[in-house]
Design an enzyme around this catalytic site. Structure first.
Site, mmCIF file in Angstrom:
data_model
loop_
_atom_site.group_PDB
_atom_site.id
_atom_site.type_symbol
_atom_site.label_atom_id
_atom_site.label_comp_id
_atom_site.label_asym_id
_atom_site.label_seq_id
_atom_site.Cartn_x
_atom_site.Cartn_y
_atom_site.Cartn_z
ATOM 1 N N ARG A 46 4.997 -4.386 -8.534
ATOM 2 C CA ARG A 46 5.766 -4.668 -7.240
ATOM 3 C C ARG A 46 7.003 -4.266 -7.164
ATOM 4 O O ARG A 46 7.521 -3.840 -6.237
ATOM 5 C CB ARG A 46 5.602 -6.202 -6.977
ATOM 6 C CG ARG A 46 6.363 -6.674 -5.808
ATOM 7 C CD ARG A 46 5.817 -8.275 -5.378
ATOM 8 N NE ARG A 46 5.546 -8.979 -6.432
ATOM 9 C CZ ARG A 46 6.427 -9.658 -7.216
ATOM 10 N NH1 ARG A 46 7.720 -9.384 -6.883
ATOM 11 N NH2 ARG A 46 5.950 -10.744 -8.116
ATOM 12 N N TYR A 98 6.193 0.701 20.621
ATOM 13 C CA TYR A 98 5.141 0.430 20.139
ATOM 14 C C TYR A 98 4.657 -1.356 20.316
ATOM 15 O O TYR A 98 5.638 -2.177 19.928
ATOM 16 C CB TYR A 98 4.696 0.736 18.713
ATOM 17 C CG TYR A 98 3.497 0.111 17.961
ATOM 18 C CD1 TYR A 98 2.390 0.341 18.460
ATOM 19 C CD2 TYR A 98 3.538 -0.737 16.742
ATOM 20 C CE1 TYR A 98 0.901 0.072 18.139
ATOM 21 C CE2 TYR A 98 2.497 -1.032 16.371
ATOM 22 C CZ TYR A 98 1.271 -0.772 16.940
ATOM 23 O OH TYR A 98 0.008 -1.041 16.410
ATOM 24 N N ASP A 171 12.818 4.238 14.642
ATOM 25 C CA ASP A 171 11.478 4.361 14.619
ATOM 26 C C ASP A 171 11.209 5.881 14.799
ATOM 27 O O ASP A 171 11.159 6.357 16.086
ATOM 28 C CB ASP A 171 10.600 3.514 15.207
ATOM 29 C CG ASP A 171 8.945 3.752 14.730
ATOM 30 O OD1 ASP A 171 8.635 4.752 14.375
ATOM 31 O OD2 ASP A 171 8.331 2.554 15.027
ATOM 32 N N LYS A 196 0.567 7.815 10.438
ATOM 33 C CA LYS A 196 0.525 8.587 11.602
ATOM 34 C C LYS A 196 0.568 10.230 10.906
ATOM 35 O O LYS A 196 0.038 10.497 10.226
ATOM 36 C CB LYS A 196 1.398 8.548 12.466
ATOM 37 C CG LYS A 196 1.380 6.824 12.939
ATOM 38 C CD LYS A 196 -0.023 6.659 13.746
ATOM 39 C CE LYS A 196 -0.202 5.435 14.080
ATOM 40 N NZ LYS A 196 0.604 3.980 13.554
HETATM 41 C C1 LIG Z 1 5.910 4.108 16.745
HETATM 42 C C2 LIG Z 1 5.044 3.142 15.915
HETATM 43 N N1 LIG Z 1 5.691 2.460 15.150
HETATM 44 C C3 LIG Z 1 4.966 1.683 13.961
HETATM 45 C C4 LIG Z 1 3.684 1.461 14.223
HETATM 46 C C5 LIG Z 1 3.001 0.521 13.283
HETATM 47 O O1 LIG Z 1 2.631 1.208 12.253
HETATM 48 P P1 LIG Z 1 1.191 0.740 11.361
HETATM 49 O O2 LIG Z 1 -0.121 0.803 12.240
HETATM 50 O O3 LIG Z 1 1.171 1.592 10.176
HETATM 51 O O4 LIG Z 1 1.555 -0.744 10.895
HETATM 52 C C6 LIG Z 1 2.850 2.174 15.074
HETATM 53 C C7 LIG Z 1 1.459 2.242 15.093
HETATM 54 O O5 LIG Z 1 0.965 2.636 15.825
HETATM 55 C C8 LIG Z 1 3.767 3.065 15.975
HETATM 56 O O6 LIG Z 1 2.807 4.102 16.896
#
Ligand SMILES: Cc1ncc(COP(=O)(O)O)c(C=O)c1O
Length: 378
Positions: A46, A98, A171, A196
């Site tokens: 961990r 998101y 992000d 992604k």
């Molecule tokens: C821009 C963005 N940030 C964060 C996330 C969250 O990621 P995860 O689905 O891997 O938890 C997503 C998921 O679609 C996203 O599109």
């Protein structure tokens, strides 16, 4: 080293015993101590794991950051970053982000005393006004936004964050460090849903956070160890393997997206097309000034909800699913899938309507993608 070299050799090393080049998957939970008070550098998985560490070091180098931490999902990475704040802190956040990030903020962190103010972060003047009026501790921005693809000026926001002493988090899931490096533009932390483009094959869920300076990186590693939402060794290995082709994949994603957006732009059934790769898009020039690419996410409106539903049911090459950034092209209905947790009035205000569809353009032959859309749009 240049990014393409870092990517091509992601995790590559010379094993001192066998000479193996490929990173191995190290599943060990515990590591033997050579003697009391001594460590190989690994004690417990961990806290640190060789496969995860190779991924984290690659990611920190790609991003030009001091340290990266890998998590079980993108949201786990965002969650770890939010733990840097304290009850009472106010954070200014992108309004069309998101839906899962919004849910985490509104349904969980609000209960622990964090306060969130949503704003159109592509409007720097508006952000500046808000910051002048009230004390904030953080600024959280998506570039470009999901799903409306609005483009914020990271450099200008970075200057504002510095002036107001804010922790600036970006992000960067849609662009990746191959296109844009937020830390170079003033961000303190870049976060990713590595599910992604970084993963790119629709076969893993992962998240990453990269800190610009070592002290912040140390705090993130402390949270990663204390909370424990780590990325496992197998997914870390898979992600390292995926990174090797990231730059090649992004080129093809973008080439296909540009061709698809060019087709959609001329189609009479397509309204409010958004793709910052098109020179006519309002965010094009600003994104070009801070990113080497425009990504491969497109959104547009249909004439009605019924029409959107008909398209979702009729596509054959595009897959109706809720993710993005992988080899397969996906079509998503944000209002029901990714953004259901955004309150209706906020959705309406930002333009997230029941007529909106989002496309994640994959790696197929672009003529198949265009033919599929041409057939369903009529
Ligand atoms: C821009 C963005 N940030 C964060 C996330 C969250 O990621 P995860 O689905 O891997 O938890 C997503 C998921 O679609 C996203 O599109």
């Amino acid at each position: 080293m240049k990014q393409d070299t870092l990517l091509a050799q992601a995790g590559a090393r010379r094993d001192p015993v066998t000479g193996a080049i490929a990173m191995s998957i190290c599943p060990s939970a515990a590591f033997q101590h050579p003697a009391l008070g001594q460590s190989t550098g690994f004690d417990y998985s961990r806290t640190g794991n060789p496969t995860r560490q190779a991924l984290e070091q690659t990611m920190a180098a790609l991003e030009g950051g001091a340290r990266a931490a890998a998590f079980a999902s993108g949201l786990a990475a965002v969650d770890a970053v939010m733990r840097l704040f304290s009850p009472g802190d106010a954070i200014l956040v992108t309004e069309d982000m998101y839906g899962g990030t919004y849910r985490l903020f509104e349904q969980f962190y609000k209960n622990y005393g964090l306060r969130f103010v949503c704003a159109d972060t592509s409007d720097t003047t508006r952000v500046s006004d808000i910051l002048d009026r009230r004390k904030f501790k953080g600024l959280f921005v998506e570039l470009p936004t999901n799903p409306l693809l609005k483009v914020a000026d990271l450099k200008a926001l970075g200057d504002l964050a510095k002036k107001h002493g804010l922790l600036f988090i970006v992000d960067n899931t849609f662009l990746t460090p191959v296109f844009c490096r937020p830390l170079d533009l003033g961000a303190d932390i870049a976060v990713y849903s590595a599910t992604k483009y970084l993963g790119g094959h629709n076969d893993l869920v992962a998240g990453l956070a990269v800190a610009r300076d070592a002290a912040l990186g140390e705090r993130l590693a402390h949270i990663q160890n204390a909370v424990g939402a780590i990325l496992g060794p197998f997914e870390s290995w898979l992600l390292l393997r995926s990174l090797k082709t990231l730059s090649l994949r992004l080129k093809k994603h973008e080439e296909n997206a540009l061709a698809t957006a060019g087709f959609l732009k001329e189609h009479k059934a397509v309204h409010n097309l958004r793709y910052p790769g098109l020179p006519t898009d309002p965010g094009h020039a600003l994104l070009a000034a801070q990113s080497r690419g425009h990504g491969a996410i497109i959104s547009f409106e249909t004439s009605s909800r019924a029409e959107a539903e008909r398209i979702l049911a009729s596509v054959r090459v595009f897959l109706f699913a809720e993710s993005l950034g992988a080899s397969e092209s996906l079509i998503t209905y944000p209002i029901v899938q990714t953004h259901a947790d955004i309150p209706p009035d906020m959705r309406e205000r930002s333009g997230l309507t029941d007529r909106l569809l989002r496309l994640s353009i994959g790696l197929e032959d672009k003529s198949d993608l265009i033919d599929d859309l041409s057939r369903v749009l009529g």
